[in-house]
Scaffold this motif. Structure first.
Motif, PDB file in Angstrom:
ATOM      1  N   GLY A   1      -7.673   1.521   7.258  1.00  0.00           N
ATOM      2  CA  GLY A   1      -8.298   1.680   8.566  1.00  0.00           C
ATOM      3  C   GLY A   1      -9.114   2.951   8.702  1.00  0.00           C
ATOM      4  N   CYS A   2      -8.997   3.899   7.772  1.00  0.00           N
ATOM      5  CA  CYS A   2      -9.882   5.062   7.894  1.00  0.00           C
ATOM      6  C   CYS A   2     -10.661   5.319   6.609  1.00  0.00           C
ATOM      7  CB  CYS A   2      -9.129   6.299   8.372  1.00  0.00           C
ATOM      8  SG  CYS A   2      -7.719   6.771   7.399  1.00  0.00           S
ATOM      9  N   LYS A   3     -10.570   4.361   5.683  1.00  0.00           N
ATOM     10  CA  LYS A   3     -11.301   4.513   4.422  1.00  0.00           C
ATOM     11  C   LYS A   3     -12.782   4.727   4.659  1.00  0.00           C
ATOM     12  CE  LYS A   3      -8.605   2.044   0.983  1.00  0.00           C
ATOM     13  NZ  LYS A   3      -7.944   0.822   1.466  1.00  0.00           N
ATOM     14  N   ARG A   4     -13.364   3.953   5.618  1.00  0.00           N
ATOM     15  CA  ARG A   4     -14.817   4.018   5.774  1.00  0.00           C
ATOM     16  C   ARG A   4     -15.282   5.408   6.180  1.00  0.00           C
ATOM     17  NH1 ARG A   4     -16.002   2.335  11.530  1.00  0.00           N
ATOM     18  NH2 ARG A   4     -13.915   2.143  12.392  1.00  0.00           N
ATOM     19  N   PHE A   5     -14.439   6.133   6.951  1.00  0.00           N
ATOM     20  CA  PHE A   5     -14.845   7.493   7.326  1.00  0.00           C
ATOM     21  C   PHE A   5     -14.930   8.391   6.094  1.00  0.00           C
ATOM     22  CE2 PHE A   5     -12.981   5.795  11.212  1.00  0.00           C
ATOM     23  CZ  PHE A   5     -14.024   6.022  12.078  1.00  0.00           C
ATOM     24  N   PHE A   6     -14.027   8.140   5.147  1.00  0.00           N
ATOM     25  CA  PHE A   6     -14.077   8.932   3.918  1.00  0.00           C
ATOM     26  C   PHE A   6     -15.312   8.573   3.097  1.00  0.00           C
ATOM     27  CE2 PHE A   6      -9.715   9.658   5.081  1.00  0.00           C
ATOM     28  CZ  PHE A   6      -9.585  10.998   4.772  1.00  0.00           C
ATOM     29  N   ILE A   7     -15.658   7.274   3.117  1.00  0.00           N
ATOM     30  CA  ILE A   7     -16.859   6.861   2.368  1.00  0.00           C
ATOM     31  C   ILE A   7     -18.093   7.518   2.983  1.00  0.00           C
ATOM     32  CG2 ILE A   7     -18.293   4.872   1.780  1.00  0.00           C
ATOM     33  CD1 ILE A   7     -15.641   3.296   1.510  1.00  0.00           C
ATOM     34  N   TYR A   8     -18.165   7.546   4.340  1.00  0.00           N
ATOM     35  CA  TYR A   8     -19.294   8.246   4.985  1.00  0.00           C
ATOM     36  C   TYR A   8     -19.334   9.700   4.521  1.00  0.00           C
ATOM     37  CZ  TYR A   8     -19.299   4.348   8.340  1.00  0.00           C
ATOM     38  OH  TYR A   8     -19.333   3.120   8.913  1.00  0.00           O
ATOM     39  N   THR A   9     -18.180  10.347   4.529  1.00  0.00           N
ATOM     40  CA  THR A   9     -18.128  11.756   4.141  1.00  0.00           C
ATOM     41  C   THR A   9     -18.693  11.945   2.741  1.00  0.00           C
ATOM     42  OG1 THR A   9     -16.092  11.906   5.410  1.00  0.00           O
ATOM     43  CG2 THR A   9     -16.607  13.771   3.993  1.00  0.00           C
ATOM     44  N   ILE A  10     -18.298  11.058   1.829  1.00  0.00           N
ATOM     45  CA  ILE A  10     -18.753  11.197   0.445  1.00  0.00           C
ATOM     46  C   ILE A  10     -20.263  10.974   0.358  1.00  0.00           C
ATOM     47  CG2 ILE A  10     -18.591  10.196  -1.863  1.00  0.00           C
ATOM     48  CD1 ILE A  10     -15.603   9.557  -1.090  1.00  0.00           C
ATOM     49  N   ILE A  11     -20.750   9.954   1.074  1.00  0.00           N
ATOM     50  CA  ILE A  11     -22.200   9.681   1.035  1.00  0.00           C
ATOM     51  C   ILE A  11     -22.970  10.876   1.594  1.00  0.00           C
ATOM     52  CG2 ILE A  11     -24.044   8.247   1.995  1.00  0.00           C
ATOM     53  CD1 ILE A  11     -22.065   5.894   1.934  1.00  0.00           C
ATOM     54  N   VAL A  12     -22.534  11.396   2.730  1.00  0.00           N
ATOM     55  CA  VAL A  12     -23.252  12.518   3.333  1.00  0.00           C
ATOM     56  C   VAL A  12     -23.188  13.742   2.419  1.00  0.00           C
ATOM     57  CG1 VAL A  12     -23.415  14.032   5.333  1.00  0.00           C
ATOM     58  CG2 VAL A  12     -22.851  11.651   5.656  1.00  0.00           C
ATOM     59  N   SER A  13     -22.012  13.974   1.806  1.00  0.00           N
ATOM     60  CA  SER A  13     -21.899  15.100   0.876  1.00  0.00           C
ATOM     61  C   SER A  13     -22.908  14.956  -0.250  1.00  0.00           C
ATOM     62  CB  SER A  13     -20.510  15.145   0.240  1.00  0.00           C
ATOM     63  OG  SER A  13     -19.557  15.358   1.213  1.00  0.00           O
ATOM     64  N   PHE A  14     -23.050  13.727  -0.729  1.00  0.00           N
ATOM     65  CA  PHE A  14     -23.993  13.470  -1.813  1.00  0.00           C
ATOM     66  C   PHE A  14     -25.417  13.808  -1.358  1.00  0.00           C
ATOM     67  CE2 PHE A  14     -26.805  10.518  -4.077  1.00  0.00           C
ATOM     68  CZ  PHE A  14     -26.529  10.909  -5.387  1.00  0.00           C
ATOM     69  N   LEU A  15     -25.767  13.367  -0.141  1.00  0.00           N
ATOM     70  CA  LEU A  15     -27.114  13.639   0.370  1.00  0.00           C
ATOM     71  C   LEU A  15     -27.355  15.139   0.543  1.00  0.00           C
ATOM     72  CD1 LEU A  15     -27.569  10.787   2.997  1.00  0.00           C
ATOM     73  CD2 LEU A  15     -28.610  11.007   0.723  1.00  0.00           C
ATOM     74  N   VAL A  16     -26.337  15.857   1.005  1.00  0.00           N
ATOM     75  CA  VAL A  16     -26.465  17.307   1.155  1.00  0.00           C
ATOM     76  C   VAL A  16     -26.839  17.921  -0.187  1.00  0.00           C
ATOM     77  CG1 VAL A  16     -25.140  19.435   1.505  1.00  0.00           C
ATOM     78  CG2 VAL A  16     -24.912  17.546   3.118  1.00  0.00           C
ATOM     79  N   THR A  17     -26.096  17.505  -1.224  1.00  0.00           N
ATOM     80  CA  THR A  17     -26.363  18.060  -2.544  1.00  0.00           C
ATOM     81  C   THR A  17     -27.781  17.728  -3.006  1.00  0.00           C
ATOM     82  OG1 THR A  17     -24.068  17.531  -2.939  1.00  0.00           O
ATOM     83  CG2 THR A  17     -25.298  18.351  -4.808  1.00  0.00           C
ATOM     84  N   VAL A  18     -28.211  16.494  -2.746  1.00  0.00           N
ATOM     85  CA  VAL A  18     -29.561  16.104  -3.161  1.00  0.00           C
ATOM     86  C   VAL A  18     -30.594  17.040  -2.531  1.00  0.00           C
ATOM     87  CG1 VAL A  18     -31.334  14.328  -2.914  1.00  0.00           C
ATOM     88  CG2 VAL A  18     -29.010  13.694  -3.594  1.00  0.00           C
ATOM     89  N   PHE A  19     -30.458  17.301  -1.223  1.00  0.00           N
ATOM     90  CA  PHE A  19     -31.431  18.182  -0.567  1.00  0.00           C
ATOM     91  C   PHE A  19     -31.337  19.599  -1.099  1.00  0.00           C
ATOM     92  CE2 PHE A  19     -32.397  14.794   2.243  1.00  0.00           C
ATOM     93  CZ  PHE A  19     -33.662  15.086   2.703  1.00  0.00           C
ATOM     94  N   GLU A  20     -30.114  20.035  -1.350  1.00  0.00           N
ATOM     95  CA  GLU A  20     -29.953  21.385  -1.903  1.00  0.00           C
ATOM     96  C   GLU A  20     -30.656  21.503  -3.241  1.00  0.00           C
ATOM     97  OE1 GLU A  20     -25.760  23.063  -0.019  1.00  0.00           O
ATOM     98  OE2 GLU A  20     -25.695  21.859  -1.839  1.00  0.00           O
ATOM     99  N   MET A  21     -30.652  20.396  -4.002  1.00  0.00           N
ATOM    100  CA  MET A  21     -31.259  20.405  -5.337  1.00  0.00           C
ATOM    101  C   MET A  21     -32.786  20.324  -5.267  1.00  0.00           C
ATOM    102  SD  MET A  21     -28.892  20.459  -7.600  1.00  0.00           S
ATOM    103  CE  MET A  21     -27.235  20.865  -7.093  1.00  0.00           C
TER     104      MET A  21
END
Ligand SMILES: Nc1ncnc2c1ncn2[C@@H]1O[C@H](COP(=O)(O)OP(=O)(O)O)[C@@H](O)[C@H]1O
Ligand SMILES: [Mg+2]
Length: 611
Positions: free
Chosen positions: A20-40
């Motif tokens: 029931g809260c897995k999707r929030f973790f998936i969002y977190t991981i996706i957003v973290s990935f995007l943050v890194t992409v912009f940082e790069m």
């Protein structure tokens, strides 16, 4: 009793909590990935600006970027319009800021949802665990498992696992950007990674003991404080203030010292790992300059390389700490798993239907050669057999520890009679075959030490039915001789009981509990020493009123007061878990046994009282 048991593995249980809260973790991981992409990407823009706009290097970038660059007018155009590049960089930085905000948001939502899930699952499971489980496990320990251990498990998933993933993304991406520019320099940069991770892993594993010691001593300190608060009367009465203050101060000084030592170690760690990081940067600076001079690296690439190196080396320092903390979570996971894997109370699949149980409960109660032990080989009840005809009253007399309450716990199935140790039947039906809830709904029990919730008196009496009309509550209270007491309170039946309200005396509590039980209108009623804290006069009055209102109920009266039992149809006398005498009150009075002895003692006392 058939018991369906969970057998969660460590990860199985974590997966269960994540429902029931897995999707929030998936969002977190996706957003973290995007943050890194912009940082790069930002260093890449700067690199291209230095190399292809400010100098005349041929642009070294994916084809579509090169085409876009040329279409817009190439180096010549951008050299005239440098502010466009500034705007691009600013827009990217803004985007990055938004993404970092989103990352914080999704991370905290997922962490809180997870925490809520863990609390809910644990509480729901604990509510279903059998009474015997609650007897075996200390309340303080259960609470600790549900608070600090649950918190550690949440941190494990929502902080530590996510951190590791984030660091991995960061390391892999910065290394690949670095490698795309210069492989040799990347390899040099990588040398430091295992050194830093290894060092911080070793350090943080060895420092674990010091943290544990701090925790332990914090516990001791708060115990001293707590004891002094609850025992303030004793401290004052015996003039122990100075002694207790010194004891607290000594522990406080010791505890502070532990933290100071720990902080010294931590400072040492951070400076050493800063130093290693510094050497690594120095190495990249020197080697990078050499490559630049040799023409193996452009100025723009060198600048970008330094940015990526910074992104690589600082997160890597955290990795060792996170890994060593994660390894400690195992203990907490197991402590919670112990609860989640304990078998809940479950009815037999082919249990007797509710209506049949209700009918049976109006029949005779038969204990048939029942034996019972809480702990192996320590029999508390031995071969107990007796019959209570429907509608009659049985008295049970016996000294403390003779097994009276245990008999009632078995009747209510708070403990089960083990297989082969006899059986209890009501109306011919073995209680082991009934649904536990049906059985308990039909046996009203007043326990020796009744428990009242911190709610109103009215709610405490009407605990089985929140819609119960006040008149019905008061009827029960009148029979239990507690209506007058309650109406004398300023707020009457709305008076809050317990720590935040009025404190009831032992006798008032017992009478409230009797009223509570009477509202149940059960065909079987048990009074387990439930008039012990009431004076003899009130005891007699309550009994007289009960006699009128109990009607056709089967009653079991447990008491150490002979007078309480005199109106019973039959009495059994228990001693050390065995029935030593049984008969009508009249018979036993002159039988020359234990009953007569107690009878003579107690009656001579009350005669003295009377004279
Ligand atoms: N949860 C328990 N675990 C182990 N022993 C228990 C437990 N509850 C009661 N006993 C023991 O069982 C015996 C009978 O207790 P109990 O039925 O409460 O006696 P009574 O109600 O007659 O005073 C006592 O020796 C008591 O120490
Ligand atoms: Mg008892």
């Amino acid at each position: 009793m058939k018991q369906q048991q969970n057998t969660y593995s460590r990860y199985g249980m974590l997966g269960h909590f994540l429902n029931g809260c897995k999707r929030f973790f998936i969002y977190t991981i996706i957003v973290s990935f995007l943050v890194t992409v912009f940082e790069m990407l930002i260093p890449q823009v700067i690199r291209q600006t230095v190399d292809s706009v400010l100098s005349d290097e041929k642009m070294n970038a994916p084809a579509f970027v090169v085409r876009l660059f040329e279409d817009m007018g190439g180096a010549a155009y951008f050299r005239e319009h440098l502010h466009i590049i500034a705007i691009i960089v600013m827009a990217m930085a803004l985007m990055l800021a938004v993404l970092i905000y989103l990352r914080g948001l999704t991370a905290s939502v997922s962490a809180e949802r997870l925490q809520q899930n863990i609390r809910e699952d644990l509480f729901a499971h604990i509510e279903r665990l059998p009474f015997s489980w609650h007897q075996e496990n200390k309340t303080g320990d259960i609470i600790q498992r549900c608070t600090s251990d649950a918190e550690r498990v949440r941190t494990f998933i929502s902080d530590q696992m996510i951190s590791i993933l984030r660091i991995m993304i960061m390391v892999v991406m910065s290394l690949s950007f670095m490698a795309s520019m210069n492989l040799k320099l990347t390899l040099i940069a990588m040398i430091a990674v295992p050194v830093v991770v290894g060092y911080s892993l070793r350090f943080h594993s060895s420092i674990g003991k010091s943290f544990e010691k701090c925790d332990e001593n914090e516990g001791i300190l708060s115990t001293i404080a707590q004891e002094n608060l609850t025992g303030v009367r004793v401290v004052r009465a015996f003039g122990r203030e100075e002694f207790e203050r010194e004891r607290f101060e000594k522990q406080n000084v010791y505890y502070t010292g532990l933290w100071v030592d720990l902080m010294k170690l931590l400072s040492l760690f951070w400076s050493v790992s800063d130093f290693i990081g510094g050497i690594q940067i120095l190495l990249i600076l020197v080697m990078g300059s050499v490559f630049c001079v040799n023409g193996e690296l452009t100025a723009g690439e060198f600048i970008a390389f330094l940015s990526y190196n910074g992104m690589l080396i600082w997160p890597v320092r955290q990795l060792g700490r996170v890994i060593s903390e994660m390894s400690k979570a195992g203990v907490s996971i197991d402590r919670i798993r112990y609860i989640m894997n304990s078998a809940p109370e479950e009815d037999k699949a082919d249990a007797v239907p509710t209506e049949e149980t209700e009918k049976a409960l109006r029949g005779d109660i038969v204990f048939d050669h029942v034996s019972f032990a809480y702990e192996k080989d320590q029999e508390v009840l031995s071969d107990i057999s007796f019959t209570i005809p429907a509608g009659s009253t049985l008295g049970i007399l016996g000294s403390t520890g003779s097994g009276k309450s245990t008999l009632m716990l078995l009747l209510n199935r708070l403990y089960d009679v083990p297989e082969g140790s006899g059986k209890i039947t009501i109306g011919g039906v073995d209680i082991a075959d009934m649904k536990a809830q049906d059985l308990r709904n039909n046996i009203g029990m007043v326990l020796q030490e009744p428990f009242l919730f911190s709610r109103t008196v009215g709610e405490n009496i009407a605990i089985r039915n929140r819609e119960m009309p006040l008149e019905e509550i008061r009827d029960a209270a009148r029979i239990a001789c507690v209506d007058r007491t309650i109406t004398d309170f300023k707020n009457g039946y709305d008076t809050i009981v317990g720590e935040r309200g009025v404190t009831l005396s032992g006798g008032q509590k017992q009478r409230t509990a009797i009223a509570r039980m009477l509202t149940q209108k059960a065909p079987v009623m048990v009074f387990d020493d439930s008039l012990s804290a009431v004076d003899a006069e009130t005891d007699a009055m309550i009994r007289a009123q009960l006699k009128e209102s109990l009607g056709s109920s089967t009653v079991i009266l447990i008491s150490h007061r002979v007078t309480t039992l005199m109106q019973a149809d039959k009495i059994i006398v228990l001693d050390k878990g065995r029935i030593v005498e049984e008969g009508t009150p009249k018979e036993l009075q002159t039988a020359g046994g234990l009953y007569q002895k107690i009878y003579d003692i107690q009656l001579s006392f009350s005669e003295e009282e009377a004279s």
